[in-house]
Design a protein around this motif. Sequence first.
Motif, PDB file in Angstrom:
ATOM      1  N   LYS A  82       0.864  -1.180   0.000  1.00 38.95           N
ATOM      2  CA  LYS A  82       0.000   0.000   0.000  1.00 38.95           C
ATOM      3  C   LYS A  82       0.899   1.228   0.000  1.00 38.95           C
ATOM      4  O   LYS A  82       1.656   1.463   0.946  1.00 38.95           O
ATOM      5  CB  LYS A  82      -0.924  -0.007   1.218  1.00 38.95           C
ATOM      6  N   ASP A 109      -3.645   9.849  -2.500  1.00 45.99           N
ATOM      7  CA  ASP A 109      -4.352   8.568  -2.325  1.00 45.99           C
ATOM      8  C   ASP A 109      -3.377   7.477  -1.882  1.00 45.99           C
ATOM      9  O   ASP A 109      -2.211   7.449  -2.302  1.00 45.99           O
ATOM     10  CB  ASP A 109      -5.017   8.123  -3.633  1.00 45.99           C
ATOM     11  N   ILE A 110      -3.879   6.572  -1.044  1.00 52.08           N
ATOM     12  CA  ILE A 110      -3.143   5.366  -0.694  1.00 52.08           C
ATOM     13  C   ILE A 110      -3.745   4.227  -1.514  1.00 52.08           C
ATOM     14  O   ILE A 110      -4.945   3.960  -1.409  1.00 52.08           O
ATOM     15  CB  ILE A 110      -3.243   5.041   0.817  1.00 52.08           C
ATOM     16  N   VAL A 111      -2.933   3.592  -2.340  1.00 53.95           N
ATOM     17  CA  VAL A 111      -3.452   2.551  -3.230  1.00 53.95           C
ATOM     18  C   VAL A 111      -2.726   1.226  -2.960  1.00 53.95           C
ATOM     19  O   VAL A 111      -1.531   1.204  -2.639  1.00 53.95           O
ATOM     20  CB  VAL A 111      -3.292   2.946  -4.717  1.00 53.95           C
ATOM     21  N   GLU A 112      -3.495   0.154  -3.068  1.00 55.98           N
ATOM     22  CA  GLU A 112      -2.907  -1.186  -2.956  1.00 55.98           C
ATOM     23  C   GLU A 112      -2.453  -1.619  -4.343  1.00 55.98           C
ATOM     24  O   GLU A 112      -3.243  -1.602  -5.291  1.00 55.98           O
ATOM     25  CB  GLU A 112      -3.920  -2.178  -2.388  1.00 55.98           C
ATOM     26  N   MET A 172      -2.453  -1.954 -10.195  1.00 53.00           N
ATOM     27  CA  MET A 172      -3.565  -2.103  -9.265  1.00 53.00           C
ATOM     28  C   MET A 172      -4.271  -3.445  -9.441  1.00 53.00           C
ATOM     29  O   MET A 172      -5.235  -3.745  -8.743  1.00 53.00           O
ATOM     30  CB  MET A 172      -4.546  -0.946  -9.424  1.00 53.00           C
ATOM     31  N   LYS A 174       1.574   5.528  -1.362  1.00 54.01           N
ATOM     32  CA  LYS A 174       0.936   6.828  -1.545  1.00 54.01           C
ATOM     33  C   LYS A 174       1.279   7.410  -2.909  1.00 54.01           C
ATOM     34  O   LYS A 174       2.421   7.359  -3.360  1.00 54.01           O
ATOM     35  CB  LYS A 174       1.398   7.786  -0.442  1.00 54.01           C
TER      36      LYS A 174
END
Length: 286
Positions: free
Chosen positions: A12, A51-54, A69, A14
């Motif tokens: 995860k 945004d925090i993205v996995e 993603m 940023k």
Amino acid sequence: MKTELKPMTVAKLKVVRKNDFGAFLGAGTGNSNEDILLHETQQTAAVNIGDIVEVFLYLDPKKRLTASMRVPKLRIGQVARLKVINESSDGIFLEVGAERGIFMPFAEMIGRPKIGDVVWAKLYTDKSGRLATSMKVSDEMRRASKPAENVKIGDKVTGAIFNITEAGAFVFTGERYIVFIAQKEIPRALKCGEVVEARVTFIREDGRLNASLRESKENAINSDAEKILKFIRENDGKINLNDHSEPEKIYAVFKISKAAFKRAIGHLLKERLIEKNDGGFALIDK
């Protein structure tokens, strides 16, 4: 201390900046040159700075750490039927829904699956922290299974093989039953992942099933008898095999045991379709 980011892992991160062809994720090093590209083609939804993205991390053709993603649909420890999509000198790669196939080393295989095969496998992290897959799922299958209900001896059950040992093959059905097929009940070579239909021969107290891939004795006699009769008709109306022939010679011709051969011959004699002759049997001319 920041954890080192590695390929074939999920993280995860940023979003720290964007440009015309994608977004960049902070690698946590403080060096913008080490930010990780999340190309717009690897985005499953729009992202914004902050945004925090996995993401799933992998190496691009230039060996640069890249993000997508499209992360594995499985979680660590989960088991699913997965397709083999690639091979290498060290193992195979399975499709798990991520941007890249997940590696399975030879040590985690049962047999040698090929591209296109579908096998039971679980997702795990190896000693280096990278995602990997394994076909050694017996413990997971036992925990996921349930006792058989409303099943009778003689019923047919269908499932995919998840383990093969010297004792036999183990099958997991759509009803989540575990079915054991002993080697003596397996008439041909099997491989892990193969879907089979088996005949229930025994129901254990714990709700697991024993089954066979062979026909019932009655059906087998008819099938073997037809096979022998066809052979005799195609070979001048006779056969030079009898009750005293070596089992290996019988198996070489009909792929059945000597006991099965004798049962089928007995059936043909009883029906007066054949008769004994010197050293074997011949058709009865009707």
